[in-house]
Scaffold this motif. Structure first.
Motif, PDB file in Angstrom:
ATOM      1  N   ALA A  57      28.191  14.664 116.247  1.00 55.75           N
ATOM      2  CA  ALA A  57      28.126  15.893 116.733  1.00 55.75           C
ATOM      3  C   ALA A  57      28.358  16.907 115.922  1.00 55.75           C
ATOM      4  O   ALA A  57      27.655  17.956 115.650  1.00 55.75           O
ATOM      5  N   LYS A  58      29.536  16.979 114.972  1.00 53.92           N
ATOM      6  CA  LYS A  58      30.035  17.915 114.318  1.00 53.92           C
ATOM      7  C   LYS A  58      29.349  17.821 112.847  1.00 53.92           C
ATOM      8  O   LYS A  58      29.374  18.931 112.016  1.00 53.92           O
ATOM      9  N   GLY A  59      28.550  16.770 112.226  1.00 57.79           N
ATOM     10  CA  GLY A  59      28.074  16.701 111.003  1.00 57.79           C
ATOM     11  C   GLY A  59      28.997  16.599 110.004  1.00 57.79           C
ATOM     12  O   GLY A  59      28.698  16.589 108.732  1.00 57.79           O
ATOM     13  N   PHE A  60      30.135  16.033 110.158  1.00 59.97           N
ATOM     14  CA  PHE A  60      31.196  15.809 109.167  1.00 59.97           C
ATOM     15  C   PHE A  60      32.213  14.918 109.705  1.00 59.97           C
ATOM     16  O   PHE A  60      32.424  15.001 111.168  1.00 59.97           O
ATOM     17  N   CYS A  61      32.974  14.269 108.846  1.00 55.78           N
ATOM     18  CA  CYS A  61      34.034  13.294 109.335  1.00 55.78           C
ATOM     19  C   CYS A  61      35.201  14.048 109.570  1.00 55.78           C
ATOM     20  O   CYS A  61      35.465  14.809 108.780  1.00 55.78           O
ATOM     21  N   VAL A  62      35.840  13.934 110.671  1.00 54.95           N
ATOM     22  CA  VAL A  62      37.110  14.440 111.026  1.00 54.95           C
ATOM     23  C   VAL A  62      38.365  13.695 110.312  1.00 54.95           C
ATOM     24  O   VAL A  62      39.379  14.153 110.491  1.00 54.95           O
ATOM     25  N   LEU A  63      38.133  12.692 109.638  1.00 52.38           N
ATOM     26  CA  LEU A  63      39.214  12.092 109.083  1.00 52.38           C
ATOM     27  C   LEU A  63      39.532  12.700 107.626  1.00 52.38           C
ATOM     28  O   LEU A  63      38.814  13.554 107.350  1.00 52.38           O
ATOM     29  N   PRO A  64      40.788  12.355 107.191  1.00 52.79           N
ATOM     30  CA  PRO A  64      40.921  13.094 106.063  1.00 52.79           C
ATOM     31  C   PRO A  64      40.006  12.857 104.870  1.00 52.79           C
ATOM     32  O   PRO A  64      39.641  11.545 104.905  1.00 52.79           O
ATOM     33  N   ASP A  65      39.771  13.555 104.055  1.00 52.76           N
ATOM     34  CA  ASP A  65      38.884  13.342 102.779  1.00 52.76           C
ATOM     35  C   ASP A  65      39.331  12.108 101.933  1.00 52.76           C
ATOM     36  O   ASP A  65      40.780  11.967 101.817  1.00 52.76           O
ATOM     37  N   ASP A  66      38.228  11.352 101.810  1.00 48.34           N
ATOM     38  CA  ASP A  66      38.793  10.005 100.576  1.00 48.34           C
ATOM     39  C   ASP A  66      37.380  10.180  99.628  1.00 48.34           C
ATOM     40  O   ASP A  66      36.580  10.888  99.807  1.00 48.34           O
ATOM     41  N   ASP A  67      37.296   8.796  99.065  1.00 48.93           N
ATOM     42  CA  ASP A  67      35.934   8.861  98.485  1.00 48.93           C
ATOM     43  C   ASP A  67      34.875   8.630  98.982  1.00 48.93           C
ATOM     44  O   ASP A  67      33.863   8.866  98.335  1.00 48.93           O
ATOM     45  N   MET A 107      23.564  10.391 106.466  1.00 49.50           N
ATOM     46  CA  MET A 107      22.659   9.573 106.238  1.00 49.50           C
ATOM     47  C   MET A 107      21.713   9.916 107.371  1.00 49.50           C
ATOM     48  O   MET A 107      20.182   9.743 107.028  1.00 49.50           O
ATOM     49  N   MET A 108      21.747  10.094 108.578  1.00 48.74           N
ATOM     50  CA  MET A 108      20.833  10.356 109.676  1.00 48.74           C
ATOM     51  C   MET A 108      21.538  11.405 110.744  1.00 48.74           C
ATOM     52  O   MET A 108      22.799  11.303 110.800  1.00 48.74           O
ATOM     53  N   PRO A 116      17.157   9.119 116.040  1.00 48.10           N
ATOM     54  CA  PRO A 116      17.857   9.659 114.931  1.00 48.10           C
ATOM     55  C   PRO A 116      16.886  10.339 113.790  1.00 48.10           C
ATOM     56  O   PRO A 116      15.791   9.797 113.615  1.00 48.10           O
ATOM     57  N   LYS A 117      17.438  11.476 113.394  1.00 43.44           N
ATOM     58  CA  LYS A 117      16.593  12.198 112.348  1.00 43.44           C
ATOM     59  C   LYS A 117      16.998  11.651 110.718  1.00 43.44           C
ATOM     60  O   LYS A 117      18.090  11.957 110.432  1.00 43.44           O
ATOM     61  N   CYS A 155      18.763   1.970 104.902  1.00 39.86           N
ATOM     62  CA  CYS A 155      17.863   2.703 104.200  1.00 39.86           C
ATOM     63  C   CYS A 155      16.654   3.350 104.829  1.00 39.86           C
ATOM     64  O   CYS A 155      16.337   4.592 104.817  1.00 39.86           O
ATOM     65  N   ARG A 156      16.306   2.785 105.732  1.00 39.86           N
ATOM     66  CA  ARG A 156      15.040   3.109 106.557  1.00 39.86           C
ATOM     67  C   ARG A 156      15.749   3.976 107.764  1.00 39.86           C
ATOM     68  O   ARG A 156      14.740   5.100 107.729  1.00 39.86           O
ATOM     69  N   TYR A 157      16.575   4.037 108.341  1.00 40.04           N
ATOM     70  CA  TYR A 157      17.216   4.931 109.227  1.00 40.04           C
ATOM     71  C   TYR A 157      17.521   6.092 108.376  1.00 40.04           C
ATOM     72  O   TYR A 157      17.536   7.447 109.075  1.00 40.04           O
TER      73      TYR A 157
END
Length: 194
Positions: A57-67, A107-108, A116-117, A155-157
């Motif tokens: 829903a947010k378009g980003f991961c809520v976990l702390p940044d990593d690689d 990725m999607m 999914p887009k 890759c297809r999704y």
């Protein structure tokens, strides 16, 4: 305009078949004038997905940044991608799966209702897998073929057009690439670029 090629190498073996294939592809891409970025997946620091679903829903991961965020940015910036992964139990290595689990939102897009887009439509990719199971059983018994199947789904999704797949079986005995296999890698890169 210089094309940017991203290569994700998911093998821990520094001189194994995947490493040799990646080297052939990287060298060919550079010889064709492309800019190449090789990321060694096994060396990444990526925390496990917590299945909170907030990224959808947010378009980003809520976990702390990593690689994982760095790799996602590299995927966004590339024109084309190679994913090279050895077969583990008829699938991709856990480290690669973990990476893709963490960046699914990049990725999607699943924020809207419905299907999914894909977020990387128009980009091209080559998929590579190896297996200790001898050829043709690596394909018939869904070993390297299972790893390729999993990569195709990702890759297809995501919208990537798969231009080539390479599968090599019997890697326990065949520890080096033949000239024919090296040529297959070089041809795949040329197909990726043009």
């Amino acid at each position: 305009m210089t094309k940017k090629i991203l290569i994700l190498n998911a093998s821990p073996r520094k001189k194994g078949n995947i490493a040799q294939m990646v080297a052939e592809m990287s060298n060919e891409a550079e010889a064709q004038g492309a800019e190449v970025d090789v990321i060694e997946v096994q060396k990444l620091n990526v925390q496990p997905c917590m299945a909170c679903m907030q990224c959808r829903a947010k378009g980003f991961c809520v976990l702390p940044d990593d690689d994982s965020q760095r790799v996602l940015q590299s995927i966004k910036d590339c024109d084309a991608m190679v994913i090279a992964a050895p077969c583990y139990w008829g699938n991709i290595p856990g480290t690669l799966k973990l990476l893709f689990d963490r960046i699914v939102y990049g990725m999607m897009d699943e924020s809207a209702r419905g299907f999914p887009k894909p977020l990387h439509k128009g980009k091209r990719c080559v998929l590579v897998s190896t297996s200790t199971t001898p050829w043709p059983f690596n394909i018939l018994m869904h070993q390297s073929h299972g790893a390729i199947r999993a990569l195709k789904e990702i890759c297809r999704y995501s919208g990537f057009k798969i231009v080539a797949t390479i599968e090599k079986g019997g890697t326990r005995r065949n520890t080096t690439l033949s000239e024919k296999e090296a040529m297959t890698c070089r041809k795949a890169i040329r197909k990726l670029l043009y």
